[in-house]
Enzyme design. Sequence first.
Site, PDB file in Angstrom:
ATOM      1  N   LYS A 113      -4.109   1.105   2.049  1.00  0.00           N
ATOM      2  CA  LYS A 113      -4.291   2.425   2.644  1.00  0.00           C
ATOM      3  C   LYS A 113      -4.269   3.519   1.584  1.00  0.00           C
ATOM      4  O   LYS A 113      -3.567   3.386   0.570  1.00  0.00           O
ATOM      5  CB  LYS A 113      -3.173   2.710   3.670  1.00  0.00           C
ATOM      6  CG  LYS A 113      -2.928   1.585   4.656  1.00  0.00           C
ATOM      7  CD  LYS A 113      -1.728   1.879   5.547  1.00  0.00           C
ATOM      8  CE  LYS A 113      -1.332   0.666   6.356  1.00  0.00           C
ATOM      9  NZ  LYS A 113      -0.621  -0.355   5.553  1.00  0.00           N
ATOM     10  N   HIS A 142      -4.123   6.519   5.777  1.00  0.00           N
ATOM     11  CA  HIS A 142      -2.742   6.240   6.189  1.00  0.00           C
ATOM     12  C   HIS A 142      -2.226   7.244   7.224  1.00  0.00           C
ATOM     13  O   HIS A 142      -1.532   6.869   8.174  1.00  0.00           O
ATOM     14  CB  HIS A 142      -1.847   6.253   4.944  1.00  0.00           C
ATOM     15  CG  HIS A 142      -0.619   5.430   5.090  1.00  0.00           C
ATOM     16  ND1 HIS A 142      -0.010   4.812   4.017  1.00  0.00           N
ATOM     17  CD2 HIS A 142       0.138   5.112   6.167  1.00  0.00           C
ATOM     18  CE1 HIS A 142       1.057   4.146   4.440  1.00  0.00           C
ATOM     19  NE2 HIS A 142       1.179   4.325   5.727  1.00  0.00           N
TER      20      HIS A 142
END
Length: 209
Positions: A84, A117
Amino acid sequence: MTFCDSLSSVQSRVTLSDGHTMPCVGFGTWMIKDDLNGTEPILEAIRAGYRHIDTASLYNSERSVGEAVRLSALPREEFFITTKVWKDDLDGEKIRISLEKSLSRLGMDYVDLFLIHWPRADYDDLNWAARLNAAWYEMIKLREEGLTRSIGVANCLPHHLQALPDEEKPVVDQFEFHPGYTQQDTVEYCQARGIQVQAWAPPRARTVP
């Protein structure tokens, strides 16, 4: 854990909207650290049958993930690796740099799934929707270049997802989901649009009172 129609083992898979398949159960490395012998617990997970390993630039576990995959002696193609980009790196070239650094730490040429994220830097980020939209186009470029096979998001609620361009939706939205916190509105929103729901839960998940 991913919502699957059939779950018989940790290697059961679900087909994403882009045609790639993903193991329904993943091994998260949020609490594993590269400088604390992080390789061994990941190797134990691989020995137990896990092939989906979830990491992130924030976690400081990517080197351990890469080392465990190599030490397993299994082909890279057997694994589904997720990483991420952190919320502070959602501006233009920073996304590319983040992924390139992740690949270097992993010792890999590509990841299977690359996620945004968090959708906004902080609550004072009034321009978050435009930034998220622009970031998504950069994610598409990275996928087209083969640095990641699939792209998605994490911790996005319906109003975050609505900020993304209509022509290509995330294949996955990874967010907190467990018996104490079901987020039913977000689940239904994703399911109606072909976005695979992927659940994460903290080590001590909230319980229903």
